[in-house]
Write a protein that holds these residues in place. Structure first.
Motif, PDB file in Angstrom:
ATOM      1  N   GLU A  80       2.063   6.626 -12.736  1.00 34.47           N
ATOM      2  CA  GLU A  80       2.651   5.308 -12.552  1.00 34.47           C
ATOM      3  C   GLU A  80       2.891   5.027 -11.081  1.00 34.47           C
ATOM      4  O   GLU A  80       2.862   5.934 -10.238  1.00 34.47           O
ATOM      5  N   TYR A  81       3.118   3.756 -10.788  1.00 33.34           N
ATOM      6  CA  TYR A  81       3.461   3.350  -9.424  1.00 33.34           C
ATOM      7  C   TYR A  81       4.326   2.102  -9.505  1.00 33.34           C
ATOM      8  O   TYR A  81       4.421   1.451 -10.554  1.00 33.34           O
ATOM      9  N   THR A  82       4.968   1.765  -8.404  1.00 30.11           N
ATOM     10  CA  THR A  82       5.735   0.528  -8.332  1.00 30.11           C
ATOM     11  C   THR A  82       5.111  -0.388  -7.292  1.00 30.11           C
ATOM     12  O   THR A  82       4.556   0.065  -6.285  1.00 30.11           O
ATOM     13  N   TYR A  83       5.196  -1.683  -7.581  1.00 25.88           N
ATOM     14  CA  TYR A  83       4.720  -2.688  -6.637  1.00 25.88           C
ATOM     15  C   TYR A  83       5.606  -3.918  -6.766  1.00 25.88           C
ATOM     16  O   TYR A  83       5.814  -4.419  -7.880  1.00 25.88           O
TER      17      TYR A  83
ATOM     18  N   LYS B 228       8.250  -3.657  -9.475  1.00 27.05           N
ATOM     19  CA  LYS B 228       7.878  -3.511 -10.880  1.00 27.05           C
ATOM     20  C   LYS B 228       7.059  -2.245 -11.071  1.00 27.05           C
ATOM     21  O   LYS B 228       6.255  -1.879 -10.202  1.00 27.05           O
ATOM     22  N   THR B 229       7.251  -1.570 -12.200  1.00 30.75           N
ATOM     23  CA  THR B 229       6.537  -0.323 -12.483  1.00 30.75           C
ATOM     24  C   THR B 229       5.293  -0.596 -13.326  1.00 30.75           C
ATOM     25  O   THR B 229       5.348  -1.349 -14.306  1.00 30.75           O
ATOM     26  N   TYR B 230       4.186   0.033 -12.932  1.00 29.60           N
ATOM     27  CA  TYR B 230       2.912  -0.094 -13.650  1.00 29.60           C
ATOM     28  C   TYR B 230       2.390   1.306 -13.980  1.00 29.60           C
ATOM     29  O   TYR B 230       2.640   2.266 -13.245  1.00 29.60           O
TER      30      TYR B 230
ATOM     31  N   LYS C 178       5.507   4.177  -4.420  1.00 28.44           N
ATOM     32  CA  LYS C 178       5.271   2.782  -4.035  1.00 28.44           C
ATOM     33  C   LYS C 178       3.815   2.592  -3.636  1.00 28.44           C
ATOM     34  O   LYS C 178       3.308   3.323  -2.776  1.00 28.44           O
TER      35      LYS C 178
END
Length: 292
Positions: free
Chosen positions: A52-55, A58-60, A262
């Motif tokens: 997962e990652y955040t951008y 928001k987490t994806y 991030k």
């Protein structure tokens, strides 16, 4: 001369055969070992920390190597010796990756040389961040030539040492603090144990490099020109083993173990402003045991 088969699913090479000899150069996706041939890696290369990652807060969630390899591309252009596939963002893709894009994968065949070219266009109203790479798997013709795997080896040009980045066994991420200078100025003998710690990952610093799979016992060899890729991975499944090897030019790489998650800070990524295009690619030459 070669006969090349490419699927619109993932814009993936399925087969490269010698037209006169019928010799198959590509791994034929045995589901018991590795069920791919030559996937296109996008919009990430490798694994994210916790997948997962955040951008923008928001987490994806994204699986290893991204989603393009599992998507149906459309054929945009085609001729006898060239084909271009196109993938655009969708409502489903934006749930995993919140950018509008066009990804074109172009193949050109010239005698025994096959080019694989990537063009990424940012259609987002703002910056786009991505990784991309190739993952072609090649048959090692052990049985055809009556040889053993140890009779094959890699060479690299230019003949210099390169930084090798290990992968952590705990999480499959880059063990950045333990990178070291690897003796890629000499041949690298092929063996199953070569991949017991996962892929061999080398920093190329964007220069043109050639990685060759060879043997002293035949004219057979395969050359991969990385054409300005910053990284290359050399990999085969372990502990399950078979007679194939992947040589993977990358414009992106897995997360480091110390990643903060991030996307804006992710190591090795490419950044495009709105409307800009990113172009990259690599070339492969195939040489059979009969010098076809």
């Amino acid at each position: 001369m070669l006969e090349v088969t490419i699927s619109s699913m993932g814009a993936e090479i399925q087969s490269v055969k010698g037209r006169h000899t019928g010799h198959e150069y590509m791994w034929q996706a045995d589901p018991e070992i590795w069920d791919r041939h030559a996937p296109v890696l996008f919009p990430i290369v490798g694994r994210l920390k916790n997948d997962e990652y955040t951008y923008n807060g928001k987490t994806y969630h994204l699986p290893q190597h991204g989603f393009a390899r599992n998507e149906e591309f459309t054929v945009e252009k085609q001729s006898e010796e060239s084909i271009t596939f196109l993938l655009k963002d969708t409502e489903e893709s934006r749930k995993m990756y919140p950018f509008e894009f066009e990804l074109r994968v172009n193949y050109n065949l010239m005698n025994n040389l096959l080019e694989e070219n990537f063009t990424v266009t940012n259609k987002t109203d703002g910056e786009m961040i991505f990784g991309i790479g190739g993952h072609p798997g090649f048959n090692v013709p052990v049985k055809n030539l009556g040889l053993e795997k140890k009779d094959f080896y890699f060479t690299t040009q230019p003949s210099v040492s390169r930084i090798q980045i290990p992968i952590s066994k705990q999480n499959g991420l880059l063990d950045w603090d333990n990178r070291s200078l690897a003796p890629t100025d000499s041949l690298i003998a092929l063996s199953d144990d070569l991949f017991k710690n996962d892929a061999l990952i080398y920093q190329l610093k964007g220069h043109d490099n050639k990685i060759s799979l060879r043997t002293e016992d035949s004219h057979f060899h395969i050359n991969v020109w990385t054409r300005n890729a910053p990284f290359v991975g050399i990999w085969s499944q372990y502990p399950k083993t078979a007679d194939y090897i992947c040589i993977e030019p990358w414009w992106g790489i897995a997360d480091r173990s110390d990643s903060n998650g991030k996307l804006e800070d992710k190591f090795g990524m490419n950044h495009l402003d709105k409307g800009e295009k990113f172009e990259a690619g690599f070339s492969i030459t195939f040489h059979g045991q009969d010098d076809e």
